[in-house]
Design an enzyme around this catalytic site. Structure first.
Site, PDB file in Angstrom:
ATOM      1  N   SER A  15       0.831  -1.216   0.000  1.00  0.00           N
ATOM      2  CA  SER A  15       0.000   0.000   0.000  1.00  0.00           C
ATOM      3  C   SER A  15       0.860   1.258   0.000  1.00  0.00           C
ATOM      4  O   SER A  15       0.473   2.278  -0.577  1.00  0.00           O
ATOM      5  CB  SER A  15      -0.982  -0.008   1.175  1.00  0.00           C
ATOM      6  OG  SER A  15      -0.309   0.169   2.394  1.00  0.00           O
ATOM      7  N   MET A  91      10.421  -6.820   4.447  1.00  0.00           N
ATOM      8  CA  MET A  91      10.608  -7.421   5.759  1.00  0.00           C
ATOM      9  C   MET A  91      11.861  -8.297   5.842  1.00  0.00           C
ATOM     10  O   MET A  91      11.856  -9.359   6.466  1.00  0.00           O
ATOM     11  CB  MET A  91       9.351  -8.214   6.156  1.00  0.00           C
ATOM     12  CG  MET A  91       8.083  -7.369   6.142  1.00  0.00           C
ATOM     13  SD  MET A  91       8.238  -5.804   7.026  1.00  0.00           S
ATOM     14  CE  MET A  91       7.633  -6.287   8.616  1.00  0.00           C
ATOM     15  N   ARG A  92      12.931  -7.854   5.202  1.00  0.00           N
ATOM     16  CA  ARG A  92      14.226  -8.547   5.312  1.00  0.00           C
ATOM     17  C   ARG A  92      15.251  -7.575   5.851  1.00  0.00           C
ATOM     18  O   ARG A  92      15.194  -6.388   5.532  1.00  0.00           O
ATOM     19  CB  ARG A  92      14.715  -9.015   3.940  1.00  0.00           C
ATOM     20  CG  ARG A  92      13.762  -9.918   3.229  1.00  0.00           C
ATOM     21  CD  ARG A  92      13.831 -11.325   3.764  1.00  0.00           C
ATOM     22  NE  ARG A  92      12.814 -12.161   3.145  1.00  0.00           N
ATOM     23  CZ  ARG A  92      12.726 -13.467   3.343  1.00  0.00           C
ATOM     24  NH1 ARG A  92      13.566 -14.095   4.138  1.00  0.00           N
ATOM     25  NH2 ARG A  92      11.768 -14.151   2.765  1.00  0.00           N
ATOM     26  N   HIS A 110       8.839   2.873   8.983  1.00  0.00           N
ATOM     27  CA  HIS A 110       8.590   1.935  10.086  1.00  0.00           C
ATOM     28  C   HIS A 110       7.396   2.427  10.898  1.00  0.00           C
ATOM     29  O   HIS A 110       7.314   3.613  11.228  1.00  0.00           O
ATOM     30  CB  HIS A 110       9.841   1.829  10.961  1.00  0.00           C
ATOM     31  CG  HIS A 110       9.694   0.830  12.057  1.00  0.00           C
ATOM     32  ND1 HIS A 110       9.763  -0.539  11.832  1.00  0.00           N
ATOM     33  CD2 HIS A 110       9.428   0.984  13.378  1.00  0.00           C
ATOM     34  CE1 HIS A 110       9.564  -1.172  12.973  1.00  0.00           C
ATOM     35  NE2 HIS A 110       9.358  -0.278  13.923  1.00  0.00           N
TER      36      HIS A 110
HETATM   37  C1  GAR Z   1       3.975  -0.755   6.736  1.00  0.00           C
HETATM   38  O1  GAR Z   1       3.201  -0.488   7.876  1.00  0.00           O
HETATM   39  C2  GAR Z   1       5.432  -0.486   7.022  1.00  0.00           C
HETATM   40  O2  GAR Z   1       5.642   0.595   7.891  1.00  0.00           O
HETATM   41  C3  GAR Z   1       5.845  -1.773   7.666  1.00  0.00           C
HETATM   42  O3  GAR Z   1       5.216  -2.772   6.903  1.00  0.00           O
HETATM   43  C4  GAR Z   1       3.973  -2.259   6.435  1.00  0.00           C
HETATM   44  C5  GAR Z   1       3.866  -2.549   4.948  1.00  0.00           C
HETATM   45  O4  GAR Z   1       2.592  -2.232   4.475  1.00  0.00           O
HETATM   46  N1  GAR Z   1       7.271  -1.925   7.686  1.00  0.00           N
HETATM   47  C6  GAR Z   1       7.954  -2.421   8.729  1.00  0.00           C
HETATM   48  O5  GAR Z   1       7.422  -2.869   9.714  1.00  0.00           O
HETATM   49  C7  GAR Z   1       9.461  -2.414   8.547  1.00  0.00           C
HETATM   50  N2  GAR Z   1      10.125  -2.713   9.769  1.00  0.00           N
HETATM   51  P1  GAR Z   1       2.340  -2.130   2.904  1.00  0.00           P
HETATM   52  O6  GAR Z   1       2.914  -3.396   2.267  1.00  0.00           O
HETATM   53  O7  GAR Z   1       0.854  -2.062   2.769  1.00  0.00           O
HETATM   54  O8  GAR Z   1       3.030  -0.885   2.397  1.00  0.00           O
END
Ligand code: GAR
Length: 204
Positions: A15, A91-92, A110
């Site tokens: 998103s 997420m890596r 984040h």
């Molecule tokens: C988001 O909330 C982002 O901040 C988080 O993953 C989600 C991805 O959402 N990232 C982390 O937690 C990184 N440590 P999306 O795929 O809908 O953009």
């Protein structure tokens, strides 16, 4: 000035990627998406990227292992002439050598007010801890997890009768607004640097 070329790395629904792509399309962010990369087959965001007509690359960590997957990602960045790597729910943990190769050129978002609640499930961590205010951080990536210099933050208060789902939704809304604005400042060279501190100035 030529728009900067950015590589978007995702793992999930994408998103944040979509929000950035929309702001590029409507002209509010001057940038070009060089490609969208995912760390796994079947990341829903990759389908979305395809429907948006964006070039996509899948570097499966499960199949290749981290070292080869990172080498493939780095090769894609060079091949597609991307000057920035924008992590959008990737997420890596990137290795120190990857981070050094693209030092000060990797940005992450984040879903907490760092340094509180780094790592995965940050929204759930903040909820379970019982904080009254959490939020969103955009930062440069260094060799430590969710640790690099902070570019922008926005607070999100926890409301009476809140639920984890409602909090998550509000955090995502804030992310979708904060990330492209921060990228705009970054790509326009608006940040000054003093040690860890990054300050936004009006004129580059
Ligand atoms: C988001 O909330 C982002 O901040 C988080 O993953 C989600 C991805 O959402 N990232 C982390 O937690 C990184 N440590 P999306 O795929 O809908 O953009």
């Amino acid at each position: 000035m030529m728009p900067s070329r950015i590589a978007l790395f995702i793992s999930g629904r994408g998103s944040n990627m979509t929000a950035i792509a929309e702001h590029i399309r409507d002209g509010s962010l001057s940038a070009e998406i060089a490609f969208v990369a995912a760390d796994r087959e079947g990341a829903p965001g990759i389908e979305t990227a395809r429907t948006l007509g964006l070039p996509t690359v899948v570097c499966s960590y499960a199949e290749l292992g981290r070292e080869r997957a990172e080498r493939a990602l780095a090769a894609a960045v060079h091949e597609h002439l991307a000057s920035w790597i924008v992590l959008a729910g990737f997420m890596r943990v990137l290795s120190a050598s990857f981070v050094h190769e693209f030092a000060e050129r990797i940005v992450n978002i984040h879903p907490s007010l760092l340094p509180a609640f780094p790592g995965s499930e940050a929204i759930r961590q903040a909820w379970d801890y019982g904080v009254k205010v959490t939020g969103v951080t955009v930062h440069l990536v260094d060799e430590r997890v969710d640790h690099g210099p902070i570019l922008a933050q926005a607070a999100v208060p926890i409301e009476e009768n809140d639920t984890p789902a409602r909090l998550e939704e509000r955090i995502h809304c804030v992310e979708h607004d904060l990330y492209w604005r921060c990228l705009k400042d970054l790509l326009e060279g608006r940040f000054t640097k003093t040690g860890r501190r990054r300050m936004r100035r009006e004129h580059p």
